[in-house]
Design a protein around this motif. Structure first.
Motif, PDB file in Angstrom:
ATOM      1  N   ASP A 257       0.842  -1.195   0.000  1.00  0.00           N
ATOM      2  CA  ASP A 257       0.000   0.000   0.000  1.00  0.00           C
ATOM      3  C   ASP A 257       0.883   1.253   0.000  1.00  0.00           C
ATOM      4  O   ASP A 257       1.692   1.450   0.914  1.00  0.00           O
ATOM      5  CB  ASP A 257      -0.919  -0.009   1.227  1.00  0.00           C
ATOM      6  CG  ASP A 257      -1.881   1.167   1.226  1.00  0.00           C
ATOM      7  OD1 ASP A 257      -1.507   2.230   1.777  1.00  0.00           O
ATOM      8  OD2 ASP A 257      -2.974   1.047   0.666  1.00  0.00           O
ATOM      9  N   LYS A 258       0.731   2.081  -1.028  1.00  0.00           N
ATOM     10  CA  LYS A 258       1.607   3.247  -1.195  1.00  0.00           C
ATOM     11  C   LYS A 258       1.333   4.317  -0.148  1.00  0.00           C
ATOM     12  O   LYS A 258       2.266   4.992   0.333  1.00  0.00           O
ATOM     13  CB  LYS A 258       1.442   3.813  -2.605  1.00  0.00           C
ATOM     14  CG  LYS A 258       2.434   4.916  -2.954  1.00  0.00           C
ATOM     15  CD  LYS A 258       2.447   5.206  -4.447  1.00  0.00           C
ATOM     16  CE  LYS A 258       1.154   5.751  -4.961  1.00  0.00           C
ATOM     17  NZ  LYS A 258       1.186   6.109  -6.397  1.00  0.00           N
ATOM     18  N   ALA A 259       0.065   4.505   0.230  1.00  0.00           N
ATOM     19  CA  ALA A 259      -0.284   5.549   1.204  1.00  0.00           C
ATOM     20  C   ALA A 259       0.399   5.289   2.542  1.00  0.00           C
ATOM     21  O   ALA A 259       0.858   6.231   3.209  1.00  0.00           O
ATOM     22  CB  ALA A 259      -1.794   5.624   1.367  1.00  0.00           C
ATOM     23  N   ASP A 260       0.472   4.027   2.952  1.00  0.00           N
ATOM     24  CA  ASP A 260       1.171   3.690   4.204  1.00  0.00           C
ATOM     25  C   ASP A 260       2.638   4.111   4.130  1.00  0.00           C
ATOM     26  O   ASP A 260       3.187   4.701   5.065  1.00  0.00           O
ATOM     27  CB  ASP A 260       1.109   2.183   4.466  1.00  0.00           C
ATOM     28  CG  ASP A 260      -0.267   1.704   4.887  1.00  0.00           C
ATOM     29  OD1 ASP A 260      -1.085   2.549   5.289  1.00  0.00           O
ATOM     30  OD2 ASP A 260      -0.513   0.487   4.797  1.00  0.00           O
ATOM     31  N   ALA A 261       3.291   3.781   3.011  1.00  0.00           N
ATOM     32  CA  ALA A 261       4.716   4.066   2.867  1.00  0.00           C
ATOM     33  C   ALA A 261       4.984   5.565   2.864  1.00  0.00           C
ATOM     34  O   ALA A 261       5.976   6.032   3.438  1.00  0.00           O
ATOM     35  CB  ALA A 261       5.241   3.428   1.581  1.00  0.00           C
ATOM     36  N   ILE A 262       4.137   6.329   2.212  1.00  0.00           N
ATOM     37  CA  ILE A 262       4.320   7.783   2.157  1.00  0.00           C
ATOM     38  C   ILE A 262       4.133   8.405   3.534  1.00  0.00           C
ATOM     39  O   ILE A 262       4.869   9.325   3.924  1.00  0.00           O
ATOM     40  CB  ILE A 262       3.351   8.392   1.128  1.00  0.00           C
ATOM     41  CG1 ILE A 262       3.755   7.960  -0.279  1.00  0.00           C
ATOM     42  CG2 ILE A 262       3.313   9.907   1.238  1.00  0.00           C
ATOM     43  CD1 ILE A 262       2.748   8.325  -1.334  1.00  0.00           C
ATOM     44  N   ALA A 263       3.176   7.883   4.298  1.00  0.00           N
ATOM     45  CA  ALA A 263       2.887   8.428   5.627  1.00  0.00           C
ATOM     46  C   ALA A 263       3.854   7.935   6.692  1.00  0.00           C
ATOM     47  O   ALA A 263       3.876   8.475   7.809  1.00  0.00           O
ATOM     48  CB  ALA A 263       1.457   8.076   6.021  1.00  0.00           C
ATOM     49  N   GLY A 264       4.646   6.916   6.388  1.00  0.00           N
ATOM     50  CA  GLY A 264       5.541   6.354   7.395  1.00  0.00           C
ATOM     51  C   GLY A 264       4.842   5.404   8.345  1.00  0.00           C
ATOM     52  O   GLY A 264       5.378   5.085   9.413  1.00  0.00           O
ATOM     53  N   ASN A 265       3.633   4.943   7.988  1.00  0.00           N
ATOM     54  CA  ASN A 265       2.877   4.014   8.822  1.00  0.00           C
ATOM     55  C   ASN A 265       3.374   2.591   8.624  1.00  0.00           C
ATOM     56  O   ASN A 265       4.080   2.304   7.645  1.00  0.00           O
ATOM     57  CB  ASN A 265       1.393   4.072   8.460  1.00  0.00           C
ATOM     58  CG  ASN A 265       0.790   5.429   8.764  1.00  0.00           C
ATOM     59  OD1 ASN A 265       1.213   6.120   9.692  1.00  0.00           O
ATOM     60  ND2 ASN A 265      -0.208   5.822   7.975  1.00  0.00           N
ATOM     61  N   PRO A 266       3.008   1.665   9.511  1.00  0.00           N
ATOM     62  CA  PRO A 266       3.278   0.253   9.228  1.00  0.00           C
ATOM     63  C   PRO A 266       2.672  -0.127   7.880  1.00  0.00           C
ATOM     64  O   PRO A 266       1.546   0.275   7.564  1.00  0.00           O
ATOM     65  CB  PRO A 266       2.597  -0.486  10.389  1.00  0.00           C
ATOM     66  CG  PRO A 266       2.585   0.514  11.503  1.00  0.00           C
ATOM     67  CD  PRO A 266       2.380   1.851  10.847  1.00  0.00           C
ATOM     68  N   LEU A 267       3.401  -0.894   7.095  1.00  0.00           N
ATOM     69  CA  LEU A 267       2.957  -1.208   5.738  1.00  0.00           C
ATOM     70  C   LEU A 267       1.857  -2.260   5.727  1.00  0.00           C
ATOM     71  O   LEU A 267       1.913  -3.251   6.461  1.00  0.00           O
ATOM     72  CB  LEU A 267       4.127  -1.727   4.904  1.00  0.00           C
ATOM     73  CG  LEU A 267       5.289  -0.781   4.646  1.00  0.00           C
ATOM     74  CD1 LEU A 267       6.343  -1.481   3.797  1.00  0.00           C
ATOM     75  CD2 LEU A 267       4.812   0.489   3.963  1.00  0.00           C
ATOM     76  N   THR A 268       0.858  -2.040   4.893  1.00  0.00           N
ATOM     77  CA  THR A 268      -0.106  -3.074   4.538  1.00  0.00           C
ATOM     78  C   THR A 268       0.348  -3.669   3.209  1.00  0.00           C
ATOM     79  O   THR A 268       0.522  -2.941   2.235  1.00  0.00           O
ATOM     80  CB  THR A 268      -1.515  -2.478   4.388  1.00  0.00           C
ATOM     81  OG1 THR A 268      -1.884  -1.815   5.591  1.00  0.00           O
ATOM     82  CG2 THR A 268      -2.531  -3.564   4.063  1.00  0.00           C
ATOM     83  N   PHE A 269       0.560  -4.987   3.178  1.00  0.00           N
ATOM     84  CA  PHE A 269       1.076  -5.556   1.945  1.00  0.00           C
ATOM     85  C   PHE A 269       0.700  -7.020   1.819  1.00  0.00           C
ATOM     86  O   PHE A 269       0.357  -7.692   2.793  1.00  0.00           O
ATOM     87  CB  PHE A 269       2.597  -5.386   1.843  1.00  0.00           C
ATOM     88  CG  PHE A 269       3.406  -6.188   2.841  1.00  0.00           C
ATOM     89  CD1 PHE A 269       3.983  -7.388   2.477  1.00  0.00           C
ATOM     90  CD2 PHE A 269       3.619  -5.707   4.132  1.00  0.00           C
ATOM     91  CE1 PHE A 269       4.746  -8.119   3.375  1.00  0.00           C
ATOM     92  CE2 PHE A 269       4.379  -6.424   5.041  1.00  0.00           C
ATOM     93  CZ  PHE A 269       4.951  -7.641   4.665  1.00  0.00           C
ATOM     94  N   LEU A 270       0.728  -7.497   0.573  1.00  0.00           N
ATOM     95  CA  LEU A 270       0.572  -8.899   0.240  1.00  0.00           C
ATOM     96  C   LEU A 270       1.868  -9.396  -0.386  1.00  0.00           C
ATOM     97  O   LEU A 270       2.607  -8.620  -0.994  1.00  0.00           O
ATOM     98  CB  LEU A 270      -0.561  -9.107  -0.762  1.00  0.00           C
ATOM     99  CG  LEU A 270      -1.981  -8.757  -0.321  1.00  0.00           C
ATOM    100  CD1 LEU A 270      -2.925  -8.869  -1.510  1.00  0.00           C
ATOM    101  CD2 LEU A 270      -2.441  -9.661   0.803  1.00  0.00           C
ATOM    102  N   THR A 271       2.128 -10.678  -0.248  1.00  0.00           N
ATOM    103  CA  THR A 271       3.222 -11.287  -1.006  1.00  0.00           C
ATOM    104  C   THR A 271       2.665 -12.466  -1.789  1.00  0.00           C
ATOM    105  O   THR A 271       1.697 -13.110  -1.382  1.00  0.00           O
ATOM    106  CB  THR A 271       4.360 -11.772  -0.091  1.00  0.00           C
ATOM    107  OG1 THR A 271       3.846 -12.737   0.834  1.00  0.00           O
ATOM    108  CG2 THR A 271       4.979 -10.614   0.654  1.00  0.00           C
ATOM    109  N   TYR A 272       3.294 -12.740  -2.947  1.00  0.00           N
ATOM    110  CA  TYR A 272       2.877 -13.834  -3.809  1.00  0.00           C
ATOM    111  C   TYR A 272       4.091 -14.667  -4.177  1.00  0.00           C
ATOM    112  O   TYR A 272       5.173 -14.135  -4.419  1.00  0.00           O
ATOM    113  CB  TYR A 272       2.233 -13.305  -5.097  1.00  0.00           C
ATOM    114  CG  TYR A 272       1.053 -12.389  -4.878  1.00  0.00           C
ATOM    115  CD1 TYR A 272      -0.248 -12.895  -4.825  1.00  0.00           C
ATOM    116  CD2 TYR A 272       1.245 -11.020  -4.752  1.00  0.00           C
ATOM    117  CE1 TYR A 272      -1.331 -12.046  -4.638  1.00  0.00           C
ATOM    118  CE2 TYR A 272       0.168 -10.165  -4.561  1.00  0.00           C
ATOM    119  CZ  TYR A 272      -1.110 -10.684  -4.509  1.00  0.00           C
ATOM    120  OH  TYR A 272      -2.186  -9.842  -4.323  1.00  0.00           O
ATOM    121  N   ASN A 273       3.903 -15.970  -4.245  1.00  0.00           N
ATOM    122  CA  ASN A 273       4.943 -16.868  -4.732  1.00  0.00           C
ATOM    123  C   ASN A 273       4.272 -17.960  -5.560  1.00  0.00           C
ATOM    124  O   ASN A 273       3.065 -17.928  -5.790  1.00  0.00           O
ATOM    125  CB  ASN A 273       5.747 -17.456  -3.574  1.00  0.00           C
ATOM    126  CG  ASN A 273       4.914 -18.337  -2.674  1.00  0.00           C
ATOM    127  OD1 ASN A 273       4.058 -17.833  -1.930  1.00  0.00           O
ATOM    128  ND2 ASN A 273       5.147 -19.629  -2.704  1.00  0.00           N
TER     129      ASN A 273
END
Length: 874
Positions: A257-273
């Motif tokens: 989630d880009k908004a989290d990264a810009i704000a410096g918040n803990p990241l919300t993310f998914l990973t795929y393999n």
């Protein structure tokens, strides 16, 4: 056909779109809060560590691919274009307007690390972030460096592995922020993705810093060769997972989630393999970023080469919050081949061109634009550029290249203002037998016509690290469009070799600004190269303009050639009389004129006198024979044909060939030099006799030694054994497959020796009991040297960088530190598991006062295995 070649092909929809299999690691993952760093406050040791025995992994056996690439490259030496080709071919095929180099300057100057892995981004306000394998530089658009730091100093607050590599940077035109990523750690014990997001367009302001675990699959793998892209709402990072044994495992993808990264918040993310394509696994999966101002979304496209004639194009529909799904379309394309390695002026060492994995790409309106390496006519390296229609999956494609030169590591960016104009600019590296490696750019217009290429920076010396064998050159080049420019403006960041005070032939960085129009600020500086250093009578030379500052007219004087004068930018000239001839080029633009004369530039020579020998003429079936070239007149290329041999052909000067079947066989060698080719055939030259089982026998140079002494064993077996298996009771080593091994003994006693020899016909054994007697003396053990060949330079040093070369016998954890004369640690340079083989550690002394220091490396047991004195001068 010679000169600049372009192939254009349009296709209709070539594959049915279907759902793709991507294994989602978990519903949603969260990182810790960002750590904010301020570049102005960083203390920078600029430390890096490079292992020269390891390359980026591949999905094919590396040794097989590299051997093929080298064989083909060596076969190009002395190649001559066909003299019958129309001399207007080059000019006729280059139809698009040549880009103009508006400005250029040094970027991320050399510190000895290779490959540099150049990447670049520019903000709307003109700030530039350029990254290499060890350094981050901030510039303004006039080339003034605003700040320099290292990847290790930047990510130090995260406590990740100290040795970082493979950086990428983009400017997200939607949020007006820079985003960087790189990798830290190259083993399954520790592998992280570092991501940094700026808080403004000015990179000197604070950044939000995150570490993402790349070992989360817990399957003994680590991440390599990342890609970075953004869309409207998210950031995407993908990479290749490898085992500790360097075997490819699978692709890993982060959706953040880009908004989290810009704000410096803990990241919300998914990973795929477990990414699966249309009918095969996936290697090097590249996300495609929007190429213009703003962004696309919430969809995201990914692409990978999956076969010699196919790409898989994935579409992600939906962002993290909407349970995204994936579809895949296999796009059939004309054949893709791995590029052969390149030649370079002034050196017999080859230059690596990488493979045909995805290098760079973007999307605009209805098109995906992608570039990667491939082979070009007559076994040169070229650039594959393809446009894929995202609605009906039709394609347009071209292979860009030039005979006599190798083009590699392309990067592509829009070279237009409107998203409806598909014109692109491609930055790339070029080398050849007559030039040092260099950085160039070319544009491809809406009709898929190329421009002439423009020189951004030429090398001044051969690429020559302390690495033996093929020189590292890539692994990628950076380009980015300035999104708010009123006319097309693309910045290119690549590398070229130069000689510095501490480094001879190492790669330096250079940044260029290119536009589709503009007035050069100064007169041109004349320079040129040719397609071959010398030729034979009746052959042709392709001359290439290498002048800087954008000349608009060219006047060539070509003594001894036909034609003897030319106004073409890149003329093709035939020489019919032996001799040595001068060449003069005069170039002009609106700012002035310059001229260059090379007085002994063209050498016209005679054919080689071909001859050869073999180390054995009669051998048993299954044997190897070593052939030696004895040709005269300085051949530069060789083509052997071996009747009955394996392989049955070779480009090596002195090949080794195996013969399996009894019989009598011919050998043919064609030797090539600048004058052309000549052949020598020896009929019935090799006789292969049937194989019978060997009879084992051996002796030694002594049978009585002191403890710690060594014995040389000599095989005396008959009837052509092909394998040897020794068993040395009490010996070091205890076993050996060498024919004549050297064995030491650490303990007193009397010991047995056994030799077993075999070939395809059978096996025989000789046993000698109580054969070696070891007498007791003061030596009780043999110590293992874990580190050898340590070399620290320059030393003493006044300013700049210290480099320490060392050879590590086996992979192990090491912690590198600097201690002062009182034994106080004044700086920790890095720690981690260091690969076996030749390594290079570099660091800056800018924070060290004059005095005496010690560079130490300690292992996991805190044992000091490197302790080198360093003197810093006032």
């Amino acid at each position: 056909m010679t000169g600049l070649l372009v192939g254009l092909q349009a296709q209709q929809k070539v594959a049915e779109t279907k759902d793709a299999t991507w294994l989602k690691r978990s519903a949603v993952q969260h990182s810790s809060q960002a750590i904010q760093v301020s570049p102005a406050e960083l203390k920078d040791w600029g430390a890096y560590l490079k292992n020269y025995g390891i390359k980026h992994g591949s999905d094919v056996p590396t040794e097989d691919l590299e051997q093929w690439k080298n064989d083909v490259a060596r076969g190009k030496r002395g190649y001559q274009p066909d003299e019958q080709v129309d001399a207007t071919t080059f000019a006729r095929t280059a139809q698009s307007a040549t880009p103009v180099l508006i400005d250029d300057f040094e970027g991320n100057s050399t510190n000895g690390s290779t490959p540099p892995d150049n990447h670049v981004a520019i903000s709307d306000s003109g700030f530039i972030v350029s990254v290499t394998n060890t350094r981050i530089d901030f510039y303004n658009e006039t080339g003034t460096r605003l700040r320099r730091t290292s990847l290790g100093a930047f990510d130090a607050p995260l406590s990740v592995s100290s040795f970082a590599f493979d950086p990428r940077v983009v400017y997200d035109a939607d949020s007006k922020k820079f985003i960087m990523c790189w990798l830290a750690g190259s083993s399954s014990a520790r592998s992280d993705v570092v991501m940094a997001v700026s808080t403004s367009q000015d990179p000197r302001d604070p950044w939000n810093l995150y570490a993402l675990d790349a070992t989360l699959l817990n399957n003994g793998t680590w991440l390599d060769f990342p890609y970075l892209a953004t869309n409207e709402n998210e950031i995407f990072i993908s990479g290749n997972l490898f085992t500790d044994g360097a075997g490819f495992d699978q692709v890993l993808v982060y959706q953040i989630d880009k908004a989290d990264a810009i704000a410096g918040n803990p990241l919300t993310f998914l990973t795929y393999n477990g990414v699966a394509g249309s009918n095969s696994g996936i290697f090097s999966l590249m996300p495609l970023m929007w190429g213009y101002d703003g962004s696309n979304g919430p969809e995201m496209y990914f692409i990978s080469r999956v076969a010699q004639n196919a790409l898989d194009l994935f579409k992600l529909s939906g962002d993290i919050a909407s349970n995204p799904s994936f579809s895949v379309t296999r796009v059939t394309v004309p054949q893709i081949n791995n590029p052969p390695n390149g030649l370079q002026l002034g050196s017999t060492e080859l230059v690596s061109t990488g493979d045909s994995r995805m290098q760079d790409g973007f999307v605009s309106d209805s098109l995906a634009h992608v570039v990667f390496g491939t082979s070009f006519e007559n076994d040169y390296a070229g650039i594959y550029y393809i446009r894929i229609n995202l609605f009906d999956f039709s394609i347009e494609q071209t292979v860009y290249g030039q005979e006599g030169f190798d083009c590699a590591f392309p990067a592509v960016a829009p070279f237009a203002v409107s998203t409806s104009d598909p014109t692109v600019l491609i930055g790339f590296l070029r080398t050849g037998e007559t030039i040092y490696p260099q950085l160039r750019a070319v544009s491809i217009d809406a009709k898929m016509d190329p421009s002439g290429s423009v020189l951004i920076k030429k090398g001044t010396t051969p690429l020559n690290t302390f690495l033996t064998g093929t020189e590292r050159w890539g692994d990628y080049t950076g380009t980015e469009r300035r999104h708010n420019a009123t006319s097309p403006e693309v910045w290119v960041f690549g590398c070229y070799p130069r000689s510095a005070s501490n480094f001879q032939g190492f790669l330096d960085g250079w940044i260029g600004k290119l536009s589709d129009s503009g007035v050069p600020s100064s007169a041109p500086v004349a320079d040129f190269s040719s397609s071959a250093p010398a030729i034979g009578v009746g052959r042709t030379v392709r001359f290439s303009d290498e002048s800087t500052n954008n000349p608009t007219s060219w006047n060539w004087t070509l003594a001894g050639g036909t034609p003897a004068q030319s106004s073409d930018q890149n003329p093709l000239v035939q020489y019919n009389t032996p001799g040595v001839y001068p060449v003069t080029l005069t170039v002009s633009n609106a700012a002035g004129t310059d001229s260059l004369t090379a007085t002994t530039y063209v050498t016209v020579t005679a054919l080689p006198i071909t001859n050869f020998s073999a180390d054995q003429l009669i051998v048993p079936a299954g044997s190897d024979i070593n052939f030696t070239d004895l040709s005269g007149n300085n051949p530069s290329g060789w083509l052997w044909i071996f009747d009955g041999g394996t392989p049955n052909a070779s480009f090596n000067q002195n090949p080794t060939i195996n013969y399996q079947t009894p019989g009598t066989y011919d050998v043919n060698l064609t030797a090539t030099n600048s004058g052309g080719s000549a052949a020598e055939q020896k009929g019935g030259y090799i006789t292969v006799v049937p194989l019978v089982a060997p009879t084992a026998a051996f002796r030694s140079d002594t049978t009585i030694i002191d403890v710690g002494g060594a014995v040389q064993f000599i095989d005396e077996s008959v009837d052509f054994p092909l394998t040897w298996s020794w068993d040395f009771t009490g010996g070091i080593p205890a076993t050996s497959s060498d024919r004549n091994p050297l064995v030491s003994y650490a303990n007193p006693g009397t010991y047995q020796v056994i030799l077993s020899v075999s070939n395809a016909a059978g096996t025989d054994l000789e046993v000698k009991n109580s054969y070696i007697t070891v007498l007791a003396d003061q030596n009780t053990s043999i110590q293992e040297n874990v580190v050898t060949e340590v070399n620290v330079f320059p030393n003493p040093i006044k300013e700049g960088q210290v480099t320490a070369d060392f050879y590590l016998e086996k992979s192990q954890y090491l912690r590198f530190s600097i201690f002062d004369i009182a034994g106080k640690e004044v700086g920790m340079l890095g720690d981690g598991k260091i690969k076996a083989g030749q390594n290079r550690l570099g660091f800056l002394i800018q924070d060290m006062a004059a005095g005496t220091y010690f560079l130490q490396a300690r292992n996991e047991d805190q044992k000091v295995i490197i302790n080198e004195k360093i003197v810093v001068l006032p």
